[in-house]
Structure formats: C-alpha cells, structure tokens
Write an enzyme that holds these catalytic residues in place. Sequence first.
Site, mmCIF file in Angstrom:
data_model
loop_
_atom_site.group_PDB
_atom_site.id
_atom_site.type_symbol
_atom_site.label_atom_id
_atom_site.label_comp_id
_atom_site.label_asym_id
_atom_site.label_seq_id
_atom_site.Cartn_x
_atom_site.Cartn_y
_atom_site.Cartn_z
ATOM 1 N N GLY A 1 -18.954 3.137 -1.903
ATOM 2 C CA GLY A 1 -20.287 3.261 -1.298
ATOM 3 C C GLY A 1 -21.364 3.480 -2.346
ATOM 4 O O GLY A 1 -22.440 2.868 -2.287
ATOM 5 N N GLY B 1 -18.521 7.470 -1.932
ATOM 6 C CA GLY B 1 -17.429 7.538 -2.914
ATOM 7 C C GLY B 1 -17.629 6.418 -3.913
ATOM 8 O O GLY B 1 -18.714 5.831 -4.008
ATOM 9 N N ASN B 2 -16.595 6.069 -4.622
ATOM 10 C CA ASN B 2 -16.707 5.024 -5.640
ATOM 11 C C ASN B 2 -17.271 3.732 -5.053
ATOM 12 O O ASN B 2 -18.147 3.089 -5.643
ATOM 13 C CB ASN B 2 -15.316 4.809 -6.254
ATOM 14 N N GLY C 1 -20.946 6.601 3.415
ATOM 15 C CA GLY C 1 -19.955 6.926 2.393
ATOM 16 C C GLY C 1 -20.559 6.785 1.013
ATOM 17 O O GLY C 1 -21.326 5.853 0.754
ATOM 18 N N LYS D 1 0.865 -1.190 0.000
ATOM 19 C CA LYS D 1 0.000 0.000 0.000
ATOM 20 C C LYS D 1 0.889 1.223 0.000
ATOM 21 O O LYS D 1 2.018 1.166 0.491
ATOM 22 C CB LYS D 1 -0.865 0.023 1.267
HETATM 23 N N1 GLU Z 1 -7.358 0.053 -3.112
HETATM 24 C C1 GLU Z 1 -8.116 -1.142 -3.281
HETATM 25 C C2 GLU Z 1 -8.118 -1.970 -2.004
HETATM 26 O O1 GLU Z 1 -7.947 -1.471 -0.919
HETATM 27 C C3 GLU Z 1 -7.688 -1.925 -4.511
HETATM 28 C C4 GLU Z 1 -6.272 -2.385 -4.537
HETATM 29 C C5 GLU Z 1 -5.828 -2.943 -5.874
HETATM 30 O O2 GLU Z 1 -6.620 -2.993 -6.791
HETATM 31 O O3 GLU Z 1 -4.662 -3.305 -5.954
HETATM 32 O O4 GLU Z 1 -8.389 -3.142 -2.036
#
Ligand code: GLU
Length: 416
Positions: free
Chosen positions: A229, A226-227, A224, A103
């Site tokens: 929710g 966003g994308n 929420g 991340k």
């Molecule tokens: N950000 C998203 C998550 O928390 C997707 C991560 C990804 O597609 O690598 O799962």
Amino acid sequence: MNNPYENAVKQLENVAKILKLDSEVVQRLSVPERFIEVNLPVRMDDGSVKIFTGFRSQHNNARGPYKGGLRFSPEVNEAEVKALSMWMTWKCAIADIPYGGGKGGVAVDTKKLSEQELENLSRAFVRAIHDCIGPEKDVPAPDMYTTPEIMEWMVEEYIKIKNEELKMKNSGDEMLATFTGKPVEAGGSEGRTEATGLGGVYVLESLAKKEDLIPEKTTVAVQGAGNVGYYFAKLAQEIGFKVVAISDSKSAVYRKEGLDIDKAMKSKEKDGSFETWKGGEKITNDELLKLDVDVLVPSAIENVITEENAKDIKARYIIEMANGPTTPDADIILSKKNIIVVPDVLANAGGVTVSYFEWMQNKRSEKWSKEEVFGKLKEKMVSAFEQTWEAMKKYKADMRMGAYALAVKKVVDAMM
Ligand code: GLU
C-alpha cells in the site's frame, strides 16, 4: 465468515464454465498437489521450547516450480494458505513467468517475538521443509510480516543443510535461488522491495489510458500502508494521481486535496499509526472503502469488500493490491454497479515478477540495475494488462473472469 479457499474454488468453477473445462481437470485444480503441515519446536529467549504450526501448499507445477510467499500471521490457517497457493498459480500464468503456484505460512504474531526468536522460528521452518523446496522445486518469498532479512536467514539455513548433506562447501548463487525477496547484499534483486506497489502503478497507468483518465483529476484511496500500500500510494502520487486517503489497521486519514504520503508515513513510523497525524481528517477503515473516489485500492488483507459493504462502494474502479480482498458475492454486486475490478492476480503480480528476475540473476550469477529491473517489470505488467483486457472482451466477462480464463487456460494447456 468467508472461507478464502471456498472462494477460490468458486472462482475456478465459474471460469471452468466459461472455458468449458473438463470436470476432471477442475477437480485436479481445486486441490493443491501437495499440502505440508509441520510443527516447529522453537527455542524462546527464556530457555523454553514453544511449538508453532507451519504450512506449505504446493498447488500446481505444470508451468514450473511452485512459487509464492510465506506469511507469518496469527490468522494463517489451512484454508487461507490453500487459497493463496491457487491464486499464485493463476498469477504466475498471467504474469507469464515460468512458475506454478505455492504459498506457506506460520500461525504466529511476530510482534510478540524477539528478533532472536523470529530467527529461530524462520530457521526451524526451513529445517522442517527443506526437502520440499529448491530452485527447481519450490521457491518461497516474503509475504505479510515476512521480510528480506527473514529470507536471508532462511536461505542461509537451507544452504547450510544442503552443504551438510552434500558434504561439500557450495554456497554458489544457484542455491540462493531457493528463496527470493532477499536483501540486495545477500543475493536479492534491486527493486524487489517496491516491485509490488510499482507493478500496481503500471496497471493503474494502463487502466487510465484505456479509460481516458487524467491522473491529476483522478482521486485514489488506498486501504493499507504496508509494503504494498505504501509504495503504491507514494508512486501513484509521484506520477500525478491524487491520493486522498490511506489507512493502517487502526485508523485512516483523508484529505480531499490530496495527502502528503511521505509525511503521513513518517508520522506513522514514529507513532505506530496514522492516529496522531494532523495532515488529514480521521476516518475509519470502513469509511475509506465507501469514499466518493475514482479508484479504490484495497492493499491489506482478504475479504474486506463483502456482500454487506459492496453496495455502498462509490469508486468507479477497484485495483486489488491485496490478495483476495473481494468476496465472490461482493463481485456480483460490483459487476452490477459497473465497477471495473482489476483483480489481484494481475494487479499485484509485480512482486512475484521481480522475484522471477531475482531467481534468474541468481541462476546466471548476474546483477541487474534498478533501471533494468523496472524496465522489464513495466513490459511484463503492461503486457499482462493488455492480455487480460483482451480476454475480458473475448469472453464477454468481467476483468477477474478474463484474467482467470487467460491463466487457467495456460495452466491447463501445460498440464496436457
Ligand atoms: N507474496 C507475494 C505475492 O503474493 C510475492 C510472491 C513471490 O514473490 O513469490 O504475490
């Protein structure tokens, strides 16, 4: 103040007891394998240079390349990024896709940047970390306040750097697989945008079957819009569930008979929040969490269900579409109240699952149709749900611990 990284480690320690894990393995899994901090010089529109701090945490790659989103938000910090990278390791194991966990993020308020400044920042981040990423190394994706367009800038910058290094022109699909969540016309997959929300709806359907819930009689409150929710609310409603509440960071709306999600969203797009929308009663975000509904769906940020408010939650089920919305102390209270919590690492795995499909398409130079993507997504989500349900029964634990036991075991096996 809840520290998400401490929470993540606490959850790991709890599952280590269930699995009787060796303390050396727990020590290794408690920390990311690598943590990168970079200071990014970014040219601003007024000609000045401003420094932004960015991070990438590479938690574990025993099952495959590190995988996980990049977050652009003022709250981004070391503890948050580390926690989120650990959760990604578990999530990819549960979704049964060949990745580890990673991340990243930059501490920035994107609302204060122009489009050009945002592009400069995105490219600067890639220049700073390009050696640490790649289709077989670490594959970033969108997360909070990062978009397909940002992924496109990033992958472009990555390909440019690699071409300069290799002194050859090679904009082949293989390098496109360094980032997922790209726009469809720039190597992205059909269906990636709605994937996280839709994956959650498949989980809701599976849960409804297990618990004999009739969609039309099942009320749902979504925190929420966003994308994640928004698509969860819209798609759950489309298959018959009664979505009675939705919120954004400023306000929430409630209507006992069910909301018109599309109208609510149109109004929010126009005015910036639900505050001006007349299609429902105005309530606060806190009131939304405490509504007398069947299913509560936190879809925004971490640590919203805490020791303070958990006792007032009336929902029978919680589907965690946000990452880390429930603190470990709150978990104990919810479990005593027999509330079934479908954990984030299962519920929101749809996004990274379609990221995996995108990566595969790039590597094989293929293009899958939306129907094909959704069909495969459904298969993966239903299977992950079933396996987690089984693990919960097997370990006589709650669903989170069942999910963690399943995931941690897979990761530990791969480490051996
Ligand atoms: N950000 C998203 C998550 O928390 C997707 C991560 C990804 O597609 O690598 O799962």
